[in-house]
Design a protein around this motif. Structure first.
Motif, PDB file in Angstrom:
ATOM      1  N   ALA A   1     -15.311 -25.523 -20.595  1.00 36.11           N
ATOM      2  CA  ALA A   1     -14.666 -26.808 -20.312  1.00 36.11           C
ATOM      3  C   ALA A   1     -14.963 -27.256 -18.890  1.00 36.11           C
ATOM      4  CB  ALA A   1     -13.158 -26.700 -20.539  1.00 36.11           C
ATOM      5  N   ILE A   2     -14.929 -26.313 -17.957  1.00 37.90           N
ATOM      6  CA  ILE A   2     -15.255 -26.648 -16.560  1.00 37.90           C
ATOM      7  C   ILE A   2     -16.699 -27.121 -16.453  1.00 37.90           C
ATOM      8  CG2 ILE A   2     -15.609 -25.645 -14.267  1.00 37.90           C
ATOM      9  CD1 ILE A   2     -13.189 -23.788 -14.917  1.00 37.90           C
ATOM     10  N   ARG A   3     -17.604 -26.420 -17.118  1.00 36.88           N
ATOM     11  CA  ARG A   3     -19.026 -26.780 -17.040  1.00 36.88           C
ATOM     12  C   ARG A   3     -19.265 -28.182 -17.570  1.00 36.88           C
ATOM     13  NH1 ARG A   3     -23.708 -27.179 -19.753  1.00 36.88           N
ATOM     14  NH2 ARG A   3     -22.681 -26.904 -21.784  1.00 36.88           N
ATOM     15  N   ARG A   4     -18.700 -28.491 -18.733  1.00 35.29           N
ATOM     16  CA  ARG A   4     -18.927 -29.807 -19.333  1.00 35.29           C
ATOM     17  C   ARG A   4     -18.261 -30.919 -18.519  1.00 35.29           C
ATOM     18  NH1 ARG A   4     -18.781 -29.124 -25.938  1.00 35.29           N
ATOM     19  NH2 ARG A   4     -19.951 -27.162 -26.016  1.00 35.29           N
ATOM     20  N   THR A   5     -17.049 -30.643 -18.050  1.00 37.65           N
ATOM     21  CA  THR A   5     -16.344 -31.648 -17.262  1.00 37.65           C
ATOM     22  C   THR A   5     -17.069 -31.905 -15.947  1.00 37.65           C
ATOM     23  OG1 THR A   5     -14.257 -30.916 -18.242  1.00 37.65           O
ATOM     24  CG2 THR A   5     -14.098 -32.271 -16.269  1.00 37.65           C
ATOM     25  N   ARG A   6     -17.613 -30.871 -15.354  1.00 38.36           N
ATOM     26  CA  ARG A   6     -18.341 -31.045 -14.104  1.00 38.36           C
ATOM     27  C   ARG A   6     -19.635 -31.837 -14.318  1.00 38.36           C
ATOM     28  NH1 ARG A   6     -16.849 -28.846  -9.626  1.00 38.36           N
ATOM     29  NH2 ARG A   6     -15.766 -27.033 -10.474  1.00 38.36           N
ATOM     30  N   LEU A   7     -20.304 -31.604 -15.443  1.00 40.22           N
ATOM     31  CA  LEU A   7     -21.522 -32.377 -15.742  1.00 40.22           C
ATOM     32  C   LEU A   7     -21.234 -33.871 -15.761  1.00 40.22           C
ATOM     33  CD1 LEU A   7     -23.285 -30.399 -18.640  1.00 40.22           C
ATOM     34  CD2 LEU A   7     -24.232 -30.881 -16.371  1.00 40.22           C
ATOM     35  N   VAL A   8     -20.184 -34.259 -16.462  1.00 39.71           N
ATOM     36  CA  VAL A   8     -19.854 -35.673 -16.587  1.00 39.71           C
ATOM     37  C   VAL A   8     -19.428 -36.252 -15.244  1.00 39.71           C
ATOM     38  CG1 VAL A   8     -18.243 -37.318 -17.626  1.00 39.71           C
ATOM     39  CG2 VAL A   8     -19.257 -35.512 -19.030  1.00 39.71           C
ATOM     40  N   HIS A   9     -18.575 -35.535 -14.529  1.00 46.02           N
ATOM     41  CA  HIS A   9     -18.023 -36.090 -13.294  1.00 46.02           C
ATOM     42  C   HIS A   9     -19.022 -36.056 -12.142  1.00 46.02           C
ATOM     43  CE1 HIS A   9     -14.431 -35.675 -15.733  1.00 46.02           C
ATOM     44  NE2 HIS A   9     -13.842 -36.507 -14.911  1.00 46.02           N
ATOM     45  N   ARG A  10     -19.962 -35.147 -12.181  1.00 44.79           N
ATOM     46  CA  ARG A  10     -21.005 -35.139 -11.149  1.00 44.79           C
ATOM     47  C   ARG A  10     -21.829 -36.421 -11.200  1.00 44.79           C
ATOM     48  NH1 ARG A  10     -23.449 -29.505 -10.670  1.00 44.79           N
ATOM     49  NH2 ARG A  10     -21.485 -29.266  -9.527  1.00 44.79           N
TER      50      ARG A  10
END
Length: 436
Positions: free
Chosen positions: A90-99
């Motif tokens: 979840a952290i990885r996917r959320t970071r991809l979008v927010h980056r």
């Protein structure tokens, strides 16, 4: 179990339409008077007041509001491997979008020798509130922390209500550890918001508070807005589903139930032009709710005035209703769902088709689940990197560019009866400044 509102043949307009749609009652104004003395007490007595209110409201006596860093590390060490894997993904996917939401500084040459640069600067210090009532929300740690980190916020503090052992839930602590956050507090409710706003012996004050909470958290945010920045006054969660006869009633019912599970005030609304689908969904609701763990809570939410099935004449009317409702979460389960979704104007987040349920967005889609409620999606956005950034205009003009602008500035200043504004420009040149 769930009421019906039949708008076929007589779709109201504007404010009248909004008034007939289901909506939870959330009296933040009434709660204001209850939280005002709490916030004032925390302002004057600091951590001692926070500890006393924690004992009164949560039944837990704290030795310290600040969670020891070792307790955060221990929670991660004890975390179930399967849950750790899910949180890390979840952290990885959320970071991809927010980056990809990061903003770049932009310089515009307005005239030769005159530029304006928009510079994006992160908020210095942020307090992130994570609820801990009917459910535990390590996912909300991710949704608050990741965009703040991607924005470049240098100081992050997380607070969440104390459980029986005097600490926030271990899953919340573990999520903090996975994200590298070790400043964590065991405080909830209005006293936690006041702690962030005014600062205490344990917790330096913050510039911005984000994260959802109950009506008392919302009231404290409203009361202290100005002392601190806030993201929103989050109310009970909402799902609206715009569906036609092609939708699967099993999916529709399951998705309505998924949000009703949060709280007895949670809103679940189906908007459809198919009476047959409405009938099938009602049948499904009865069977599925009976099999859920939180059947009593879900039944109360579905039966409340905030939930309902809205019947309309066609998809055009359905879109009108959806925009008037301005749901926190809006699912589109229709033929040509992507094209229908493109016509939506007001929603916190839109979920297209049968394979993008709201539950995916709550955890693992990569999108943010901190979203506007109570119809605020018509003017507000969900939490993002932008929530933690401030745009600062940097103005730079040389002498020639200022000279070229001076006559027009003087004209405009005189039109507004502010002659000193024009005089400030003329003072830089050999022009006579009129006497007062």
């Amino acid at each position: 179990m769930i009421s019906r509102i039949d708008l076929r043949g007589s779709l109201p307009k504007g404010g009248e339409l909004r008034s007939v749609l289901p909506r939870a009652e959330l009296d933040v104004e009434a709660a204001l008077e209850k939280v005002r003395p709490i916030c004032e007490d925390v302002r004057h007595r600091g951590s001692e007041a926070v500890r006393e209110y924690t004992e009164r409201f949560d039944g837990v006596r704290l030795e310290s509001v600040r969670v020891p860093a070792q307790a955060v590390r221990d929670a991660l060490a004890a975390l179930d491997p399967g849950l750790r894997d899910a949180l890390e993904e979840a952290i990885r996917r959320t970071r991809l979008v927010h980056r990809d939401q990061r903003r770049e500084d932009v310089t515009t040459q307005v005239v030769p020798g005159g530029t304006v640069t928009e510079r994006w600067v992160p908020v210095r210090r942020v307090g992130l509130y994570v609820p801990g009532g009917n459910a535990v929300y390590p996912s909300s740690v991710i949704m608050n922390v990741v965009p703040a980190q991607e924005a470049g916020v240098e100081s992050l503090a997380v607070t969440s209500p104390a459980q029986g052992d005097g600490l926030p839930h271990p899953a919340i602590l573990a999520a903090c550890a996975l994200l590298g956050v070790d400043e964590v507090y065991a405080a909830g409710g209005a006293q936690a918001i006041a702690m962030f706003a005014y600062g205490t012996e344990d917790c330096p004050p913050v510039d911005l508070v984000t994260g959802p909470g109950n009506v008392y958290v919302a009231a404290a945010k409203r009361l202290l807005k100005g002392v601190i920045g806030i993201d929103s006054e989050a109310g009970p969660t909402e799902i609206a589903i715009l569906a036609d006869r092609t939708a699967d009633p099993v999916h529709v019912a399951a998705d309505l139930i998924s949000q009703a599970e949060h709280d007895t005030l949670a809103a679940a609304v189906l908007i459809t032009d198919s009476a047959e689908l409405a009938d099938a969904v009602e049948t499904e609701l009865k069977g599925q709710v009976a099999r859920t763990r939180h059947a009593e809570r879900i039944t109360a939410a579905l039966a409340g005035r905030q939930s309902g099935i809205v019947l309309v004449d066609g998809l055009d009317d359905g879109l009108t209703v959806a925009d008037a409702y301005a749901a926190e979460h809006l699912e589109i389960q229709t033929a040509d769902a992507r094209e229908v979704a493109a016509r939506v104007r007001n929603a916190g987040a839109i979920f297209i088709g049968p394979h993008a349920p709201v539950s995916l967005g709550d955890y693992l889609a990569g999108s943010n689940h901190v979203l506007p409620t109570g119809g605020c999606a018509c003017h507000s956005s969900g939490l993002s990197v932008q929530s933690f950034l401030r745009g600062i205009h940097v103005v730079e003009y040389d002498r020639a560019a200022l000279a070229e602008a001076t006559a027009r500035v003087v004209t405009l200043a005189e039109a507004e009866d502010l002659p000193a504004h024009g005089a400030a420009l003329k003072a830089r040149f050999d022009w006579e400044v009129p006497a007062p």
